[in-house]
Design a protein around this motif. Sequence first.
Motif, PDB file in Angstrom:
ATOM      1  N   VAL A  47       0.811  -1.220   0.000  1.00  0.00           N
ATOM      2  CA  VAL A  47       0.000   0.000   0.000  1.00  0.00           C
ATOM      3  C   VAL A  47       0.839   1.263   0.000  1.00  0.00           C
ATOM      4  O   VAL A  47       0.568   2.201  -0.771  1.00  0.00           O
ATOM      5  CB  VAL A  47      -0.968  -0.012   1.212  1.00  0.00           C
ATOM      6  N   VAL A  48       1.873   1.330   0.860  1.00  0.00           N
ATOM      7  CA  VAL A  48       2.647   2.568   0.981  1.00  0.00           C
ATOM      8  C   VAL A  48       3.330   2.959  -0.332  1.00  0.00           C
ATOM      9  O   VAL A  48       3.201   4.108  -0.774  1.00  0.00           O
ATOM     10  CB  VAL A  48       3.657   2.474   2.136  1.00  0.00           C
ATOM     11  N   PRO A  49       4.060   2.072  -1.005  1.00  0.00           N
ATOM     12  CA  PRO A  49       4.703   2.481  -2.266  1.00  0.00           C
ATOM     13  C   PRO A  49       3.704   2.968  -3.306  1.00  0.00           C
ATOM     14  O   PRO A  49       3.942   3.976  -3.982  1.00  0.00           O
ATOM     15  CB  PRO A  49       5.416   1.208  -2.724  1.00  0.00           C
ATOM     16  N   ALA A  50       2.583   2.263  -3.421  1.00  0.00           N
ATOM     17  CA  ALA A  50       1.579   2.656  -4.420  1.00  0.00           C
ATOM     18  C   ALA A  50       1.037   4.049  -4.128  1.00  0.00           C
ATOM     19  O   ALA A  50       0.887   4.882  -5.040  1.00  0.00           O
ATOM     20  CB  ALA A  50       0.454   1.631  -4.456  1.00  0.00           C
ATOM     21  N   LEU A  51       0.740   4.332  -2.859  1.00  0.00           N
ATOM     22  CA  LEU A  51       0.179   5.637  -2.503  1.00  0.00           C
ATOM     23  C   LEU A  51       1.200   6.756  -2.668  1.00  0.00           C
ATOM     24  O   LEU A  51       0.867   7.838  -3.168  1.00  0.00           O
ATOM     25  CB  LEU A  51      -0.326   5.603  -1.059  1.00  0.00           C
ATOM     26  N   MET A  52       2.434   6.520  -2.243  1.00  0.00           N
ATOM     27  CA  MET A  52       3.449   7.565  -2.361  1.00  0.00           C
ATOM     28  C   MET A  52       3.674   7.936  -3.831  1.00  0.00           C
ATOM     29  O   MET A  52       3.799   9.125  -4.163  1.00  0.00           O
ATOM     30  CB  MET A  52       4.753   7.106  -1.713  1.00  0.00           C
ATOM     31  N   THR A 180      -0.759  16.087   3.444  1.00  0.00           N
ATOM     32  CA  THR A 180      -1.475  15.324   2.417  1.00  0.00           C
ATOM     33  C   THR A 180      -2.507  14.413   3.054  1.00  0.00           C
ATOM     34  O   THR A 180      -2.165  13.395   3.656  1.00  0.00           O
ATOM     35  CB  THR A 180      -0.507  14.502   1.547  1.00  0.00           C
ATOM     36  N   ASP A 181      -3.764  14.794   2.931  1.00  0.00           N
ATOM     37  CA  ASP A 181      -4.846  13.948   3.417  1.00  0.00           C
ATOM     38  C   ASP A 181      -4.859  12.615   2.685  1.00  0.00           C
ATOM     39  O   ASP A 181      -5.101  11.561   3.276  1.00  0.00           O
ATOM     40  CB  ASP A 181      -6.196  14.635   3.197  1.00  0.00           C
ATOM     41  N   ALA A 182      -4.605  12.658   1.384  1.00  0.00           N
ATOM     42  CA  ALA A 182      -4.776  11.473   0.550  1.00  0.00           C
ATOM     43  C   ALA A 182      -3.871  10.328   0.962  1.00  0.00           C
ATOM     44  O   ALA A 182      -4.253   9.155   0.870  1.00  0.00           O
ATOM     45  CB  ALA A 182      -4.538  11.830  -0.913  1.00  0.00           C
ATOM     46  N   LEU A 183      -2.664  10.627   1.415  1.00  0.00           N
ATOM     47  CA  LEU A 183      -1.724   9.582   1.788  1.00  0.00           C
ATOM     48  C   LEU A 183      -2.190   8.869   3.062  1.00  0.00           C
ATOM     49  O   LEU A 183      -2.246   7.631   3.114  1.00  0.00           O
ATOM     50  CB  LEU A 183      -0.338  10.181   1.987  1.00  0.00           C
ATOM     51  N   ALA A 184      -2.509   9.633   4.090  1.00  0.00           N
ATOM     52  CA  ALA A 184      -2.948   9.038   5.353  1.00  0.00           C
ATOM     53  C   ALA A 184      -4.282   8.323   5.191  1.00  0.00           C
ATOM     54  O   ALA A 184      -4.457   7.182   5.647  1.00  0.00           O
ATOM     55  CB  ALA A 184      -3.050  10.114   6.432  1.00  0.00           C
TER      56      ALA A 184
END
Length: 438
Positions: A47-52, A180-184
């Motif tokens: 999840v983290v790599p895709a979102l970043m 960044t709201d979108a990341l969290a």
Amino acid sequence: MSGILRIAALLLLGLSAAPLTAQPTVLPLREQAALHDKLLADRLDRVVPALMREQGIDMWVLIAREYVEDPVLATMLDAESFHARRRTILVFVDPGPGKPVERLTVSRYGLGGLFQPAWNPDAEPDQWKALAQLIAARDPKRIAINTSALSQFADGLTLSQYQGLTAALDPTYRSRLVPTDALAVGWLETRTPAEMQVYPQLLQITHAIIAEALSDKVITPGKTTANDVRWWMREKVSSLGLTVWFHPSLSIFRAGQTAALQEDEIIREGDMLWTDFGITYLGLNSDVQQLGYVLKSGETDAPKGLRDGLAAANRVQDTLTSSFKTGLTGNQILAAARAKAIAQGLKPSIYSHPIGFHGHGAGSSIGFWDNQAADPRGEHPLRPNTAWSIELNARAAVPEWNGQEIDFRQEENAFFDGKTVRYLDVRQTRFHLIAPRR
């Protein structure tokens, strides 16, 4: 846990399966911890790599102190770390396409091997300086921090920790900090394939407890009170080694009574019962509302008017789940679902929400019980691989109760894969029936 789900969980753990059982069961704590950490490691990898990369973030810095955990950081702790220790700093660094995202911790204590230690207090006693040195060495262009005016889930960085961070940074890097709201929110709302193998187990356990609570095993008409049932549910959950994330609700709807009855009111024959109940297991939450009926002597089912009311609520569920479409906002989904329901002659009220790490989870709201119009909290777009509480009611008259109107409330948990919505376990279409004792 059903046999299939227990096998899936044990396969994730690398354990052999025990004999199958028909009733939902709870994994022992040691197995829960191992499964929790496997699910978390998988999430961190996926999840983290895709979102970043989606959000164009080079570095994500999360900072929390013991007992004042950032909502995001709290979900990244391993099963043996109940809280941040002293000051826990997690850093994600994207070195570029084709390379794995680094997971670092600028903290005195490790985190279950999920993050690589990046601070030697003997070489640099000042934790803030160590963080600033790490940031300068990686030279990120956009550094995400968890501050937000809109979402509580993206607003976990406290003022003192923000001040410590900015004081330590060179002005060049201070200017690169971005909220960044979108990341969290993206991290919290996204469900992984591995999680979705075990999430249905939580709903099976939840439904099993409700079914027992709304039965003659727990309720003796003329004797048992609403509070008796609520506390029985709390005790049942505790006996399983689990927790509720809110105190269970139990209300009594009775012919001739315009308001729901609660607390120490005694349950009688002919009453309709409503419960709102949710538990936490493996870091995930359930949130379910179902209905029961106390049979009168000679009855074998609830009156037709009550059954029709439940069916109306099921139809409102269908209008809502058929309105899910990737990219639409919660407000747009609400408007579409209400239009469909009203066109069918229904009286809907929709107040659905995401669910997952939190009972009222990160993501877009789809209506509120006290506001059926557009709301700023409903402007987040719907994303695939998200879980939802399909929460709503249909108001309908009950002929057997002299036309008295009742809100038939339903709440079931579901998964949206980007195209369709499926319930995590069977939804309620028939009343739980409580037989009178003779």
